[in-house]
Design a protein around this motif. Structure first.
Motif, short mmCIF file in Angstrom:
data_model
loop_
_atom_site.label_atom_id
_atom_site.label_comp_id
_atom_site.label_asym_id
_atom_site.label_seq_id
_atom_site.Cartn_x
_atom_site.Cartn_y
_atom_site.Cartn_z
N VAL A 286 25.90 91.28 18.86
CA VAL A 286 26.99 91.56 17.93
C VAL A 286 28.31 91.57 18.69
O VAL A 286 28.47 92.30 19.67
CB VAL A 286 26.76 92.89 17.18
N ASP A 287 29.24 90.73 18.25
CA ASP A 287 30.56 90.64 18.85
C ASP A 287 31.47 91.61 18.10
O ASP A 287 31.90 91.35 16.97
CB ASP A 287 31.07 89.20 18.72
N VAL A 288 31.74 92.76 18.73
CA VAL A 288 32.52 93.79 18.04
C VAL A 288 34.02 93.50 18.10
O VAL A 288 34.78 94.04 17.29
CB VAL A 288 32.22 95.20 18.61
N SER A 289 34.44 92.65 19.01
CA SER A 289 35.88 92.37 19.13
C SER A 289 36.37 91.48 17.99
O SER A 289 37.35 91.80 17.31
CB SER A 289 36.19 91.70 20.47
N HIS A 290 35.68 90.34 17.78
CA HIS A 290 36.12 89.45 16.70
C HIS A 290 35.77 90.01 15.34
O HIS A 290 36.41 89.69 14.34
CB HIS A 290 35.57 88.04 16.91
N ALA A 291 34.73 90.87 15.28
CA ALA A 291 34.37 91.47 14.00
C ALA A 291 35.51 92.35 13.48
O ALA A 291 35.90 92.26 12.33
CB ALA A 291 33.09 92.30 14.15
N ALA A 292 36.04 93.19 14.37
CA ALA A 292 37.03 94.16 13.91
C ALA A 292 38.47 93.67 14.11
O ALA A 292 39.35 93.95 13.31
CB ALA A 292 36.85 95.47 14.66
N GLY A 293 38.68 92.96 15.24
CA GLY A 293 40.05 92.55 15.54
C GLY A 293 40.90 93.71 16.04
O GLY A 293 42.12 93.58 16.15
N ARG A 294 40.26 94.86 16.32
CA ARG A 294 41.02 96.01 16.81
C ARG A 294 40.17 96.80 17.79
O ARG A 294 39.00 97.08 17.55
CB ARG A 294 41.52 96.90 15.66
N ARG A 295 40.83 97.16 18.90
CA ARG A 295 40.06 97.77 19.98
C ARG A 295 39.54 99.16 19.64
O ARG A 295 38.53 99.58 20.15
CB ARG A 295 40.87 97.80 21.28
N ASP A 296 40.22 99.86 18.72
CA ASP A 296 39.79 101.24 18.44
C ASP A 296 38.47 101.31 17.66
O ASP A 296 37.91 102.39 17.50
CB ASP A 296 40.91 102.00 17.70
N LEU A 297 37.99 100.19 17.17
CA LEU A 297 36.70 100.22 16.46
C LEU A 297 35.54 99.73 17.31
O LEU A 297 34.40 99.70 16.87
CB LEU A 297 36.78 99.35 15.18
N ALA A 298 35.85 99.33 18.56
CA ALA A 298 34.80 98.70 19.38
C ALA A 298 33.61 99.64 19.60
O ALA A 298 32.46 99.23 19.42
CB ALA A 298 35.38 98.24 20.71
N VAL A 299 33.89 100.89 19.97
CA VAL A 299 32.77 101.81 20.26
C VAL A 299 31.93 102.10 19.01
O VAL A 299 30.71 101.89 19.03
CB VAL A 299 33.28 103.11 20.92
N PRO A 300 32.53 102.53 17.89
CA PRO A 300 31.65 102.83 16.74
C PRO A 300 30.90 101.61 16.22
O PRO A 300 29.73 101.72 15.83
CB PRO A 300 32.61 103.40 15.68
N LEU A 301 31.53 100.44 16.24
CA LEU A 301 30.81 99.25 15.75
C LEU A 301 29.66 98.89 16.69
O LEU A 301 28.58 98.47 16.24
CB LEU A 301 31.75 98.06 15.58
N ALA A 302 29.89 99.02 17.99
CA ALA A 302 28.81 98.70 18.94
C ALA A 302 27.65 99.68 18.77
O ALA A 302 26.48 99.30 18.78
CB ALA A 302 29.34 98.74 20.37
#
Ligand code: PEP
Ligand code: MN
Length: 350
Positions: A286-302
């Protein structure tokens, strides 16, 4: 014809029906055994196989009747009752374990959860060195970076091309990291295949069947991203294109799809993770960077992705995101990457 004779014929017919069911199961067992050895049984939908069987049909069964049986035999491998799944190469054989993919110095899937991290785009030797050194310190084995950047606007940075591939290759060698990089043009595939450990097909190219065929023939592991407008069926057909060319090591990557929601760049389709794993035994990243487009969501999405069964995460990281030539609002700086790895992977392997 006496009743006795009728009874004999009925009994023979019933025995023959039982024999057909027995043979059907024996056939499924043989096909599963072949797959377990990594050899794909050819589907009967292949023209040559079909023509040969039709030629050998002594009759009185019509060609149409024989074809209907062959179609049913192909469908009998389907993983779910009643639904014919047209993915003979990548579909999960019922009961078969997850497949791991060897990627450079490590493995993704088959029980091993991995992080692929690195800059959106390769920009310079110094940039790659800084990222690679931090990845090594964090115990990360796979570095990403784009030498070809398929950008929405033709007026933005398009990547360093072959020079970028050379830089990636050198950084990978120097730091002992496996390299994951995107190819966008079939003509660049051989050059990239000699320099990268995993070839990535990006979201915009998931439907580029000529590129899929070219990459599928390299023998390299492939990271296939889901098209941002693609259904899961379309995604799996794209993977099947790779597999029909001989690709055995395919990693599927969910990277968010386009929806009406504007708060994130894309919408991460969490249900895709368990669905892809039910349908195939392939690793799912799962690519959390392109999914969200924002760094503050990287941890919860991962965390959500791993909780849903993902075999790994992709995240973008850059020594100085504010000065990055692409995707600067989603890339983590290297200290943020430290925090990300700790929060998502803890003390475990990555
Ligand atoms: C990338 O990973 O560099 C990239 C461009 O991602 P995507 O194809 O998912 O947009
Ligand atoms: Mn990017």
């Amino acid at each position: 014809m006496g009743q006795e004779e009728v009874d004999v014929l009925r009994r023979r017919l019933a025995a023959l029906d039982q024999e057909v069911v027995r043979q059907l199961n024996e056939r499924l067992g043989l096909r599963a055994a072949l797959r377990a050895l990594g050899a794909d049984p050819p589907p009967l939908s292949r023209a040559e196989a079909r023509q040969a069987l039709l030629r050998e049909n002594p009759g009185p069964a019509s060609a149409a009747a024989v074809e209907a049986v062959l179609d049913a035999l192909d469908g009998a491998d389907a993983p779910r009752e009643g639904v014919s799944r047209p993915w003979p190469h990548i579909g999960r054989v019922p009961g078969a374990p997850d497949r791991g993919v060897v990627a450079g110095p490590t493995r993704i899937g088959g029980g091993e959860v991995r992080l692929v991290a690195g800059p959106c785009a390769v920009e310079s030797e110094a940039q790659l060195d800084a990222v690679a050194a931090r990845l090594v310190r964090l115990g990360v084995r796979l570095m990403r970076g784009g030498a070809y950047k398929p950008r929405t606007s033709p007026y933005t940075f398009q990547g360093l091309g072959r020079e970028g591939l050379d830089l990636l290759h050198a950084a990978g060698r120097a730091h002992g990291l496996g390299i994951v990089t995107e190819v966008v043009d079939p003509r660049d595939v051989p050059y990239a295949a000699e320099r990268a450990d995993v070839l990535q097909i990006g979201t915009r190219n998931m439907y580029n069947y000529e590129l899929l065929k070219e990459v599928g023939q390299t023998g390299r592991p492939i990271l296939l991203k889901r098209g941002f407008m693609a259904t899961l069926d379309e995604f799996l057909y794209a993977a099947e294109y790779l597999a029909t060319q001989g690709a055995a090591d395919i990693v599927l990557c969910e990277r968010g799809i386009r929806t009406f929601e504007k708060a994130t760049r894309n919408t991460l389709d969490i249900s895709a993770i368990p669905l892809l794993k039910l349908e195939t035994g392939l690793p799912v990243l799962v690519d959390v960077s392109h999914a969200a487009g924002r760094r503050d969501l990287a941890v919860p999405l991962a965390r959500a992705a791993l909780a849903a069964g993902a075999d790994g995460i992709m995240v973008e990281a850059h020594p100085c995101p504010a000065r990055a030539l692409s995707d600067n609002s989603q890339q983590l700086d290297l200290d943020e990457l430290d925090g990300f790895v700790g929060a998502v992977f803890g003390a475990g392997p990555r």
